[in-house]
Scaffold this active site. Structure first.
Site, PDB file in Angstrom:
ATOM      1  N   HIS A 156     -14.871   1.251  -2.456  1.00 12.98           N
ATOM      2  CA  HIS A 156     -13.812   0.384  -1.932  1.00 12.98           C
ATOM      3  C   HIS A 156     -12.838   1.144  -1.032  1.00 12.98           C
ATOM      4  O   HIS A 156     -11.721   0.688  -0.805  1.00 12.98           O
ATOM      5  CB  HIS A 156     -13.083  -0.298  -3.084  1.00 12.98           C
ATOM      6  CG  HIS A 156     -13.946  -1.342  -3.730  1.00 12.98           C
ATOM      7  ND1 HIS A 156     -13.714  -1.831  -4.988  1.00 12.98           N
ATOM      8  CD2 HIS A 156     -15.066  -1.974  -3.292  1.00 12.98           C
ATOM      9  CE1 HIS A 156     -14.646  -2.735  -5.288  1.00 12.98           C
ATOM     10  NE2 HIS A 156     -15.474  -2.828  -4.278  1.00 12.98           N
ATOM     11  N   TYR A 186       0.828  -1.209   0.000  1.00  9.28           N
ATOM     12  CA  TYR A 186       0.000   0.000   0.000  1.00  9.28           C
ATOM     13  C   TYR A 186       0.862   1.259   0.000  1.00  9.28           C
ATOM     14  O   TYR A 186       0.552   2.239  -0.660  1.00  9.28           O
ATOM     15  CB  TYR A 186      -1.002  -0.034   1.162  1.00  9.28           C
ATOM     16  CG  TYR A 186      -2.208  -0.879   0.816  1.00  9.28           C
ATOM     17  CD1 TYR A 186      -2.270  -2.229   1.163  1.00  9.28           C
ATOM     18  CD2 TYR A 186      -3.243  -0.353   0.045  1.00  9.28           C
ATOM     19  CE1 TYR A 186      -3.348  -3.010   0.786  1.00  9.28           C
ATOM     20  CE2 TYR A 186      -4.316  -1.140  -0.344  1.00  9.28           C
ATOM     21  CZ  TYR A 186      -4.359  -2.467   0.023  1.00  9.28           C
ATOM     22  OH  TYR A 186      -5.411  -3.249  -0.389  1.00  9.28           O
ATOM     23  N   GLY A 229     -13.512   2.365 -17.542  1.00  4.64           N
ATOM     24  CA  GLY A 229     -12.232   1.811 -17.100  1.00  4.64           C
ATOM     25  C   GLY A 229     -12.325   0.732 -16.058  1.00  4.64           C
ATOM     26  O   GLY A 229     -11.559   0.710 -15.089  1.00  4.64           O
ATOM     27  N   THR A 230     -13.270  -0.195 -16.241  1.00  7.58           N
ATOM     28  CA  THR A 230     -13.333  -1.310 -15.295  1.00  7.58           C
ATOM     29  C   THR A 230     -13.554  -2.618 -16.039  1.00  7.58           C
ATOM     30  O   THR A 230     -14.243  -2.678 -17.047  1.00  7.58           O
ATOM     31  CB  THR A 230     -14.427  -1.108 -14.227  1.00  7.58           C
ATOM     32  OG1 THR A 230     -14.423  -2.210 -13.325  1.00  7.58           O
ATOM     33  CG2 THR A 230     -15.806  -0.955 -14.842  1.00  7.58           C
ATOM     34  N   SER A 231     -12.955  -3.677 -15.480  1.00  8.94           N
ATOM     35  CA  SER A 231     -13.033  -4.990 -16.138  1.00  8.94           C
ATOM     36  C   SER A 231     -14.360  -5.672 -15.847  1.00  8.94           C
ATOM     37  O   SER A 231     -14.701  -6.674 -16.473  1.00  8.94           O
ATOM     38  CB  SER A 231     -11.889  -5.887 -15.640  1.00  8.94           C
ATOM     39  OG  SER A 231     -11.993  -6.023 -14.218  1.00  8.94           O
ATOM     40  N   ASP A 280      -7.790   5.883  -5.045  1.00 10.99           N
ATOM     41  CA  ASP A 280      -6.718   6.871  -5.231  1.00 10.99           C
ATOM     42  C   ASP A 280      -7.136   8.321  -5.000  1.00 10.99           C
ATOM     43  O   ASP A 280      -6.290   9.215  -4.984  1.00 10.99           O
ATOM     44  CB  ASP A 280      -6.097   6.712  -6.649  1.00 10.99           C
ATOM     45  CG  ASP A 280      -7.137   6.881  -7.775  1.00 10.99           C
ATOM     46  OD1 ASP A 280      -6.972   6.244  -8.836  1.00 10.99           O
ATOM     47  OD2 ASP A 280      -8.114   7.639  -7.597  1.00 10.99           O
ATOM     48  N   ALA A 331      -9.526   6.144 -21.965  1.00  8.01           N
ATOM     49  CA  ALA A 331     -10.459   7.059 -21.279  1.00  8.01           C
ATOM     50  C   ALA A 331     -10.071   8.519 -21.483  1.00  8.01           C
ATOM     51  O   ALA A 331     -10.945   9.386 -21.666  1.00  8.01           O
ATOM     52  CB  ALA A 331     -10.470   6.730 -19.787  1.00  8.01           C
ATOM     53  N   GLN A 342     -14.544   2.510  -7.838  1.00  8.01           N
ATOM     54  CA  GLN A 342     -13.896   1.369  -7.183  1.00  8.01           C
ATOM     55  C   GLN A 342     -12.474   1.752  -6.784  1.00  8.01           C
ATOM     56  O   GLN A 342     -11.813   1.014  -6.066  1.00  8.01           O
ATOM     57  CB  GLN A 342     -13.847   0.177  -8.131  1.00  8.01           C
ATOM     58  CG  GLN A 342     -15.209  -0.279  -8.608  1.00  8.01           C
ATOM     59  CD  GLN A 342     -15.091  -1.334  -9.696  1.00  8.01           C
ATOM     60  OE1 GLN A 342     -15.101  -2.535  -9.415  1.00  8.01           O
ATOM     61  NE2 GLN A 342     -14.964  -0.897 -10.933  1.00  8.01           N
ATOM     62  N   ASN A 343     -12.009   2.876  -7.307  1.00  3.79           N
ATOM     63  CA  ASN A 343     -10.626   3.287  -7.076  1.00  3.79           C
ATOM     64  C   ASN A 343     -10.474   3.886  -5.682  1.00  3.79           C
ATOM     65  O   ASN A 343     -11.400   4.497  -5.153  1.00  3.79           O
ATOM     66  CB  ASN A 343     -10.191   4.315  -8.121  1.00  3.79           C
ATOM     67  CG  ASN A 343     -10.271   3.745  -9.532  1.00  3.79           C
ATOM     68  OD1 ASN A 343     -10.248   2.516  -9.715  1.00  3.79           O
ATOM     69  ND2 ASN A 343     -10.431   4.608 -10.526  1.00  3.79           N
TER      70      ASN A 343
END
Ligand code: BV8
Length: 217
Positions: free
Chosen positions: A116, A68, A160-162, A101, A204, A98-99
């Site tokens: 998250h 981390y 930008g997500t799988s 950052d 993106a 979901q990021n």
């Protein structure tokens, strides 16, 4: 133009009132932050699924804390990119990310739900402080607020997500079930691409500003 095409065109022309953006690691990739499952997503040959778990932290807290801290260093050196900035231009949109950052908030988005968690927050866990992020097997944050936003949404835009991780990957179906139009903006078709009414593929940083310009025109 067929009746269906006319209807779709009419829907496209109507300005959406309640937009929900749903983002993943791909929206931060052009800020230099590695995604989880793409090239460069590994750290010392560990996969996120191996480290982002309570068991990994219990087994080797130093290793997980070092991972981390390495990621915090990358994020401190990163800037929001053109995709974050374009999303922030839609001031009334809800951004479910979901990021961990914090880049959406740094770009100026005000209604951000970090389902998250956030890598710069910590909370106690036994003898150690741990990052206040949601690990596998843990309850995501803000679920009530997210489902309230999905009920109101008339446009759900995934960027930008799988589409690999639940319950987040199921949000598109909840939005569609509530009548929202759904759009995927991603480098490649995601695992959930079949749930979207429309999909555009590319980076993106290029796709999102153009799409926001189109919407706000
Ligand atoms: C839970 C935070 C119970 C920490 C993360 C079987 C079936 C269904 C579910 C499960 C199952 N087995 C286990 C589960 C549950 C599990 C799960 O879904 N596992 C998966 C692996 C099957 N989920 C959980 O455990 C969740 N909790 O279920 O609790 C519960 C449920 C409901 C209610 C109450 C309790 C918690 C999961 C959260 C884990 N934490 N991160 C940290 O960051 O360290 S996961 C992490 O991976 C991310 O947060 C994100 O959520 C997830 C997916 O990552 P993405 O963001 O999508 O990134 P990825 O690399 O995968 O993809 C990037 C995409 O971007 C790609 O498509 C790529 O093409 C694209 N891209 C790349 N560059 C660009 C780009 N696109 C555009 N432009 C570019 N330049």
């Amino acid at each position: 133009m067929s009746f269906l095409e006319q209807a779709l065109e009419a829907i496209r022309r109507t300005k959406p009132r309640n937009v929900v953006f749903f983002t993943g690691a791909g929206v931060s990739a052009e800020s230099g932050i590695p995604t989880f499952r793409g090239a460069g997503g590994l750290w010392r040959n560990f996969r996120a699924e191996d480290l982002a778990t309570p068991a990994a932290f219990a087994r080797d807290p130093e290793l997980v804390l070092e991972w981390y801290e390495w990621r915090r260093g990358l994020i401190r050196a990163a800037e929001p990119n053109a995709a974050h900035q374009a999303i922030a231009r839609m001031a009334d949109a809800v951004v479910v990310t979901q990021n961990v950052d914090g880049l959406h908030a740094r770009a100026g988005s005000r209604n951000v739900i970090e389902l998250h968690g956030n890598i710069f927050r910590e909370r106690p866990s036994g003898a150690h402080m741990r990052p206040d992020v949601v690990w596998f097997g843990e309850m995501p944050y803000g679920m009530d607020d997210i489902f309230a936003a999905l009920r109101e949404a008339d446009l759900f835009v995934s960027i930008g997500t799988s589409g690999a991780v639940y319950p987040a990957a199921g949000f598109v179906q909840a939005a569609a079930a509530n009548g929202a139009r759904t759009l995927e903006l991603n480098l490649v078709p995601s695992e959930g691409t079949r749930w979207f009414h429309e999909a555009r593929h590319g980076r993106a940083g290029e796709l999102v500003p153009g799409w926001v310009d189109e919407l706000l025109a």
